[in-house]
Design a protein around this motif. Structure first.
Motif, mmCIF file in Angstrom:
data_model
loop_
_atom_site.group_PDB
_atom_site.id
_atom_site.type_symbol
_atom_site.label_atom_id
_atom_site.label_comp_id
_atom_site.label_asym_id
_atom_site.label_seq_id
_atom_site.Cartn_x
_atom_site.Cartn_y
_atom_site.Cartn_z
ATOM 1 N N VAL A 105 0.866 -1.175 0.000
ATOM 2 C CA VAL A 105 0.000 0.000 0.000
ATOM 3 C C VAL A 105 0.906 1.230 0.000
ATOM 4 N N GLU A 106 0.727 2.117 -0.966
ATOM 5 C CA GLU A 106 1.610 3.276 -1.049
ATOM 6 C C GLU A 106 0.834 4.558 -1.332
ATOM 7 N N LYS A 107 1.343 5.634 -0.784
ATOM 8 C CA LYS A 107 0.807 6.969 -0.994
ATOM 9 C C LYS A 107 1.988 7.868 -1.350
ATOM 10 N N GLN A 108 1.960 8.461 -2.546
ATOM 11 C CA GLN A 108 3.117 9.190 -3.049
ATOM 12 C C GLN A 108 2.914 10.694 -3.126
ATOM 13 N N GLU A 109 1.738 11.206 -2.786
ATOM 14 C CA GLU A 109 1.484 12.639 -2.908
ATOM 15 C C GLU A 109 0.960 13.209 -1.603
ATOM 16 N N GLY A 110 1.202 14.509 -1.423
ATOM 17 C CA GLY A 110 0.737 15.189 -0.224
ATOM 18 C C GLY A 110 1.850 15.381 0.778
ATOM 19 N N HIS A 111 1.510 16.017 1.920
ATOM 20 C CA HIS A 111 2.493 16.249 2.971
ATOM 21 C C HIS A 111 2.896 14.957 3.676
ATOM 22 N N PHE A 112 1.959 14.006 3.710
ATOM 23 C CA PHE A 112 2.234 12.719 4.344
ATOM 24 C C PHE A 112 2.304 11.646 3.268
ATOM 25 N N ILE B 31 7.521 5.945 6.230
ATOM 26 C CA ILE B 31 6.698 7.152 6.246
ATOM 27 C C ILE B 31 7.584 8.386 6.115
ATOM 28 N N ASN B 32 7.002 9.409 5.546
ATOM 29 C CA ASN B 32 7.667 10.703 5.457
ATOM 30 C C ASN B 32 6.613 11.787 5.661
ATOM 31 N N TYR B 33 6.909 12.725 6.565
ATOM 32 C CA TYR B 33 5.957 13.812 6.828
ATOM 33 C C TYR B 33 6.672 15.143 6.677
ATOM 34 N N GLN B 34 6.107 15.994 5.825
ATOM 35 C CA GLN B 34 6.694 17.308 5.564
ATOM 36 C C GLN B 34 5.933 18.354 6.384
ATOM 37 N N PHE B 35 6.597 18.858 7.436
ATOM 38 C CA PHE B 35 5.969 19.842 8.310
ATOM 39 C C PHE B 35 5.786 21.182 7.596
ATOM 40 N N SER B 36 6.804 21.543 6.818
ATOM 41 C CA SER B 36 6.791 22.829 6.122
ATOM 42 C C SER B 36 7.699 22.709 4.914
ATOM 43 N N ILE C 157 10.432 14.821 8.314
ATOM 44 C CA ILE C 157 11.002 13.678 9.030
ATOM 45 C C ILE C 157 10.609 12.408 8.281
ATOM 46 N N SER C 158 11.411 11.370 8.463
ATOM 47 C CA SER C 158 11.123 10.090 7.822
ATOM 48 C C SER C 158 11.486 8.963 8.778
ATOM 49 N N ALA C 159 10.854 7.826 8.578
ATOM 50 C CA ALA C 159 11.105 6.660 9.414
ATOM 51 C C ALA C 159 10.909 5.410 8.578
ATOM 52 N N LEU C 160 11.711 4.400 8.867
ATOM 53 C CA LEU C 160 11.601 3.096 8.213
ATOM 54 C C LEU C 160 11.762 2.021 9.282
ATOM 55 N N TRP C 161 10.702 1.237 9.504
ATOM 56 C CA TRP C 161 10.766 0.131 10.442
ATOM 57 C C TRP C 161 10.647 -1.173 9.682
ATOM 58 N N SER C 162 11.561 -2.082 9.940
ATOM 59 C CA SER C 162 11.614 -3.358 9.222
ATOM 60 C C SER C 162 11.538 -4.508 10.218
ATOM 61 N N TYR C 163 10.832 -5.548 9.803
ATOM 62 C CA TYR C 163 10.731 -6.771 10.601
ATOM 63 C C TYR C 163 10.794 -7.971 9.671
ATOM 64 N N GLY C 164 11.491 -9.019 10.107
ATOM 65 C CA GLY C 164 11.535 -10.248 9.334
ATOM 66 C C GLY C 164 11.869 -11.426 10.213
ATOM 67 N N THR C 165 11.284 -12.578 9.896
ATOM 68 C CA THR C 165 11.683 -13.789 10.601
ATOM 69 C C THR C 165 13.130 -14.117 10.250
ATOM 70 N N GLY C 166 13.792 -14.852 11.117
ATOM 71 C CA GLY C 166 15.220 -15.088 10.962
ATOM 72 C C GLY C 166 15.562 -15.953 9.766
ATOM 73 N N TYR C 167 16.740 -15.716 9.202
ATOM 74 C CA TYR C 167 17.241 -16.531 8.101
ATOM 75 C C TYR C 167 17.668 -17.906 8.618
ATOM 76 N N PRO C 168 17.667 -18.929 7.750
ATOM 77 C CA PRO C 168 18.141 -20.254 8.156
ATOM 78 C C PRO C 168 19.649 -20.260 8.405
#
Length: 779
Positions: free
Chosen positions: A618-625, A663-668, A673-684
């Motif tokens: 799911v992606e949103k590419q326009e706007g402040h958020f 996520i990326n949020y443009q205050f002005s 600010i931007s953030a990237l959170w990643s999760y994955g089950t462990g590799y073998p």
């Protein structure tokens, strides 16, 4: 707006009474820089005919009336409405402006802003996403790709990618139509791509068009900018790991442009000072990398343009050390060690764009691409006996080198038969030169009175790879879009050859302007294998041809999915795939590149691979958020008769669950600010389940029993990266300041496990790392 609608109504009535058919073609350009825009839509408001620009910004619209009203659209850009009175076929270049500078025409149709009919497996990555995702030291293309569904990033921080159950050597990286063999610096922590000069990025994971081939898992098609033809501009970026400078502008006139870029790391420049201050171990090696790229583009006429490109990138690591040891009363031993390694790419290309009067657009490329790796180890020992007035020398020297180089010539054309059908066709050939490994060893020990001088060279192999393809892009109905293609490829060396058909087909069916279902199949053939002992993307990996009993790697992939554009803001994409791999290659038990002097084809075995999964985005590419949420559920395995007792086992980068949110949020206008959170089950990982000491052995040594390959799973992985960005403008130009926090909550992610006595030990890699980057875009 009322005047605009009345004008269109009048033109429509007039054309109904006096119909004409004309063709308009040309380029879509950025009005501020002259840069040609890839993937822009051009629409005639009267006939509603639509065309999309190709990889060189070229479009063609057919069956237009004598009066036309053209406009183009692209995310972040808009064009004025252009009224045309046509009396013959003509060429029109359309110029676009940034949205904030344009007030007259605002296109609200979601059909062209978020194209739900994008083919399965294709993702076009927005350039602004490169800088909005937090990174380690600087914005990086591969970090953005790793956040896409279906992409595994390897170990933490690595720039390698593993796509839908494939290995790292199954990805085709192309820089301006030329393949690259190695795309990472700093042992995989950074990529070779300079984000400041990139214009377009396409990632393909399935339903590959027939014009692409040579690899089986993915295609990453990167296009760089031509250079500003309006004025001289530049950019300087300063970071904690590396710095870069870019310069571009017109050369002599607006018909010729140039762009040059350089980047270098400088840890080697201050590591010596840190060693002297005791902040760094004295045996820590000196390391640096650099990239240099240059492009000149010249427009001869409306129909001809040439590009000359050069790229050179290299990594270099060196460690020198010296020790003095007192041996007895009168003997002093002085030892010096010198370890040096280096690897890098060299690319050069000449491309010619030509538009024929019939409307055929052709691009012809002549290029070279090479990669080499070397390592050199030297030892020198001097034993002095002051009592006997005697000096003895010991010298050892060992080196290893591998190279691969390609000479490429190809031509690609597209011919628009109508607004509903386009043919793409082309042919090409590559002359490969493989030097899979050259080892040298020498020794001279005066104390033992021994000398040795030996070398081993794997046979240099030259082979030709060729292909021819045809592809039909067809809009069969208003709702059904199809792409049908066939690629014929081959590989020849001496009197031996291999020839393979590669059929491709995909279809998109639109139930509504916001919902489309998709299905496709593709066969890919790869005539080279990347041998990797570690399973990681490392410079020591070597490319070898599918010869000496080795068969080419083949992939068959089926894809189904749908796209849905909802709430006028976000795009939902769901894809499912099933993939079969034949003739995957790996080392036999205990074998490696440098383990012995036997040739590489005696150390390897071939087998099969399977992969399947579901990807949700799911992606949103326009706007402040803006941002995206990506999830992948997948499995992948391998099976070899010479490994794991002939039983299948999980692939090294099998990961059942993979999730990330960006996520990326443009205050002005100045702060975001931007953030990237990643999760994955462990590799073998492969671990022993039993250990014992043989009773008959004189020297008691533990023996471990491993029941199967990749029989255990590492702990789950998760990490948060944060970025704060500030921008302002002054008399010098545009100023950007970025603070990135890698692994913000200092998660200790396990990258490996191994047995240690009666216990297991964990290996960790990257802790919390802050980085600061300053960029100035001057004009």
């Amino acid at each position: 707006m009322l005047k605009f609608k009345f004008t269109l109504f009048f033109i429509f009535i007039f054309q109904s009474l006096f119909p004409q058919n004309y063709t308009v073609s040309g380029y879509v350009e950025d009005i501020k820089t002259g840069e040609r825009i890839i993937g822009a839509y051009v629409i005639d408001s009267i006939t509603q005919n639509v065309a999309q620009t190709n990889n060189y910004g070229f479009y063609i619209l057919k069956n237009l009336n004598s009066n036309a009203a053209l406009r183009s659209t692209y995310i972040g850009l808009k064009s004025q409405l252009i009224y045309l009175s046509l009396k013959h076929d003509t060429l029109i270049n359309i110029q676009m402006k940034p949205v904030m500078e344009l007030q007259e025409v605002i296109i609200k149709s979601s059909l062209y802003k978020h194209n739900i009919n994008t083919p399965l497996g294709l993702t076009t990555i927005p350039i602004n996403q490169l800088t909005s995702i937090p990174a380690l030291g600087e914005s990086d293309l591969l970090k953005s790709i790793q956040s896409q569904p279906g992409i595994k990033g390897g170990i933490e921080g690595s720039a390698g990618i593993f796509v839908r159950g494939g290995s790292s050597g199954e990805n085709l990286f192309m820089l301006d139509d030329v393949p690259m063999f190695n795309v990472s610096h700093l042992y995989g922590f950074l990529s070779v791509f300079n984000s400041a000069i990139i214009k377009d990025i396409k990632l393909m994971k399935g339903c590959f068009p027939a014009r692409y081939g040579g690899r089986t898992s993915s295609v990453i098609d990167v296009r760089s900018r031509d250079g500003n033809n309006k004025s001289l501009k530049g950019e300087v970026s300063l970071g904690i790991i590396s710095s870069s400078i870019n310069l571009e502008g017109p050369l002599f006139s607006d018909k010729t442009t140039f762009i040059i870029s350089g980047r270098r790391s400088y840890f080697d420049l201050y590591s010596g000072t840190l060693k002297n201050l005791g902040q760094l171990d004295k045996d820590f090696p000196g390391y640096y990398f650099y990239d240099l790229s240059a492009r000149i583009a010249h427009t001869f006429s409306e129909y001809d343009k040439i590009y000359l490109n050069i790229y050179r990138g290299r990594d270099h690591i060196r460690n020198n050390s010296e020790y003095t040891i007192n041996k007895g009363i009168s003997e002093i031993l002085t030892e010096s060690f010198n370890e040096t390694s280096g690897w890098g790419n060299l690319i050069g290309s000449l491309r010619w764009n030509h538009t024929f009067s019939s409307g055929i657009f052709a691009n012809t490329t002549i290029a070279i691409s090479s990669y080499d790796y070397f390592t050199l180890n030297k030892y020198n020992g001097v034993l002095k006996d002051s009592l006997l007035d005697k000096t003895l020398n010991k010298t050892y020297k060992a080196s290893y080198k591998s190279t691969i180089s390609d000479l490429i010539i190809k031509t690609d054309s597209d011919y628009t038969l109508s607004n509903y059908q386009k043919l793409l066709f082309g042919a090409g050939g590559t002359m490969h030169t493989f030097s899979p490994g050259e080892s040298y060893y020498s020794m001279n020990d005066e104390e033992l009175k021994e000398k040795l001088d030996t070398s081993y060279l794997n046979k240099i192999i030259r082979a030709g790879e060729f292909y021819i393809y045809v592809e039909d892009e067809l809009k069969a109905t208003k709702k059904l879009i199809m792409n049908i293609g066939l690629r014929l490829s081959g590989f020849i060396t001496g009197t031996k050859g291999s020839f393979n058909p590669e059929p491709r087909i995909s279809a998109n069916y639109s139930l509504s302007p916001k919902l489309a279902f998709k299905i496709g199949y593709s066969r890919m053939v790869q005539y080279m294998h990347l041998l990797s002992t570690s399973g990681l993307t490392m410079p020591t990996d070597i490319w070898v041809p599918a010869l000496e009993g080795m068969q080419p790697l083949k992939s068959d992939q089926i894809n189904v999915g749908f796209s849905y554009y909802f709430h006028e803001t976000a795009l939902l994409r769901v894809e499912a795939y099933r993939k079969w791999l034949n003739n995957t290659t790996d080392f036999k038990n205990g074998a490696s590149l440098l383990s012995e002097t036997s040739p590489w084809y005696e150390k390897t075995t071939q087998g099969y691979g399977n992969a399947k999964g579901v990807e949700v985005s799911v992606e949103k590419q326009e706007g402040h958020f803006t941002g995206s949420v990506n999830y992948t559920l997948s499995t992948s395995d391998r099976k070899y008769k010479d490994l794991n007792y002939g039983n299948s086992f999980p692939f090294r980068y099998h990961r059942l669950h993979d999730f990330n949110i960006s996520i990326n949020y443009q205050f002005s206008k100045k702060w975001d600010i931007s953030a990237l959170w990643s999760y994955g089950t462990g590799y073998p990982v492969t671990l022993p389940v039993e250990q014992y000491t043989p009773s008959m052995e004189i020297v008691h040594q533990l023996v471990y029993y491993y029941p199967s390959i990749n029989n255990y799973k590492l702990p789950d992985y998760h990490r948060l990266d944060l970025g704060i960005h500030y921008r302002t403008t002054n008399r010098l130009g545009e100023n950007y300041l970025s603070l990135d926090l890698f692994n913000a909550y200092n998660r200790r992610n396990v990258i490996n496990m191994y047995a240690y006595g009666l216990d297991f030990k964990y290996s960790y890699l990257l802790p919390f790392i802050p980085s600061l980057t300053y960029t100035l875009k001057f004009k």
